[in-house]
Design an enzyme around this catalytic site. Sequence first.
Site, PDB file in Angstrom:
ATOM      1  N   HIS A 303       0.852  -1.189   0.000  1.00 28.83           N
ATOM      2  CA  HIS A 303       0.000   0.000   0.000  1.00 28.83           C
ATOM      3  C   HIS A 303       0.891   1.243   0.000  1.00 28.83           C
ATOM      4  CE1 HIS A 303      -3.577   2.366   0.577  1.00 28.83           C
ATOM      5  NE2 HIS A 303      -3.089   2.912   1.684  1.00 28.83           N
ATOM      6  N   GLU A 314       3.165  -1.013   7.836  1.00 31.39           N
ATOM      7  CA  GLU A 314       3.020  -2.079   6.842  1.00 31.39           C
ATOM      8  C   GLU A 314       4.249  -2.974   6.812  1.00 31.39           C
ATOM      9  OE1 GLU A 314       1.539  -2.775   2.224  1.00 31.39           O
ATOM     10  OE2 GLU A 314       2.035  -0.742   2.903  1.00 31.39           O
ATOM     11  N   LYS A 334       3.113   3.570  -5.718  1.00 33.28           N
ATOM     12  CA  LYS A 334       2.539   4.911  -5.582  1.00 33.28           C
ATOM     13  C   LYS A 334       3.625   5.978  -5.686  1.00 33.28           C
ATOM     14  CE  LYS A 334      -1.503   3.632  -2.767  1.00 33.28           C
ATOM     15  NZ  LYS A 334      -1.278   2.180  -2.685  1.00 33.28           N
ATOM     16  N   PHE A 400      -9.038   4.713   5.014  1.00 32.80           N
ATOM     17  CA  PHE A 400      -9.525   5.428   6.185  1.00 32.80           C
ATOM     18  C   PHE A 400     -10.731   4.680   6.760  1.00 32.80           C
ATOM     19  CE2 PHE A 400      -8.108  10.110   5.283  1.00 32.80           C
ATOM     20  CZ  PHE A 400      -6.799   9.719   5.377  1.00 32.80           C
TER      21      PHE A 400
END
Length: 414
Positions: A303, A314, A334, A400
């Site tokens: 992630h 993580e 990302k 979230f």
Amino acid sequence: MRRVVITGMGALTPIGNSVDAFWENAIAGTSGAAPIKTFDASKFKTQFACELKDFKAEDHLDRKERKKYDMFTQYALVAVDEAIKQAKIDFENIDLNRVGVIWGSGNGGIQTFENQLKEYHDGDGTPRFNPYFIPRILVDIAAGVISMKYGLKGINFAPVSACATSTTAIIEAFNYVRWNKADMIVSGGSESPIGAATIGGFGSLKALSTKNDDHATASRPFDVNRDGFVMGEGAGALVVEELEHAKKRGATIIAEIVGGGMAADAYHLTGTHPEGEGAIRGMNLALEEAEITADKVDYVNMHATSTPNGDVSEIKALDAVFEKRNSLLVSGTKSMTGHLLGAAGAIETILCAQSIKHQMVAPTINVENFEEACKNSYNFPVGKGVPAKVDYALSNTFGFGGHIAAVLLKRYEE
């Protein structure tokens, strides 16, 4: 239980407007970050994002579609069109009652919402609302529009689990197909969040990077100098199909879906559990469902948003699940695409499928000094993609509210 495979994919991302372009730029280590063009962000603490490049909706959709649909739905239609073409689906020769759509978005038509209220506020007080206002903002509308465009009459809904949304959608598609509730499901997610409300809102949470003078390297998962994520936009689409159904119609099988794990941190409104408890459960559930041990996994697309606490939690979760560390390939893509929020999981699942197909792994970019927790552990390709044996690939997404979703892919074998 029925076997489930991926037979088509479509991608619309800040580093490529097709699966092939996305993959080529990801392997090359391309940054999608640039100054924001969607609106005037000069007064905002964050003035850059990962927007789509050289994308014109009119090249793909007619005027009527563009008028009726928010950009998140338009993005969805473009990505789905690519996936369906790759899957070579002949809709006249399959049972459309057994073909569904499970498509998600974290924010839905938030740009439409913002623009409509601004128009009302700046007007004379007369409530002149666009008749398409309500359908444009609904999170589920993309799923409905996809089904209407292709006449898909099976299961149809839109899960919402913030930044875990599209992974949740893929896991749901996997489950409904293997449970014999459908033969094929178009799944994924789309997001068009780059506007004043989202940049301002996430900025007020101190979630966004503010490296305006160095935007190309601002998204830097695992680096000690990371200061937040970079907003992204786009869509990822997958055709999820029952194996025998795919074989019967002569489809090319890209990868097999073998496990999905969903859990909750049950800890904090916006932050992940510091020890990664939810992530541990999600990954272990995916492994358990696939009936494999952790040492079988070759690659994890993390992630890894580039937030100070999230990346470390993580890594701690990986430490708890995987004993095979130095040989386990991990990356935070990302760093290139930015964070596509509800669409992130879909494009990262596509990268996992591409890793299996091409036997290569996309890198993390912008890492100069590894966080202490990352040193001397795992195999982190940095800067450029690397050739690798990838039989199993795992994708993590967290949202979230503490939402956890992990999906596990396998190289297809008869």
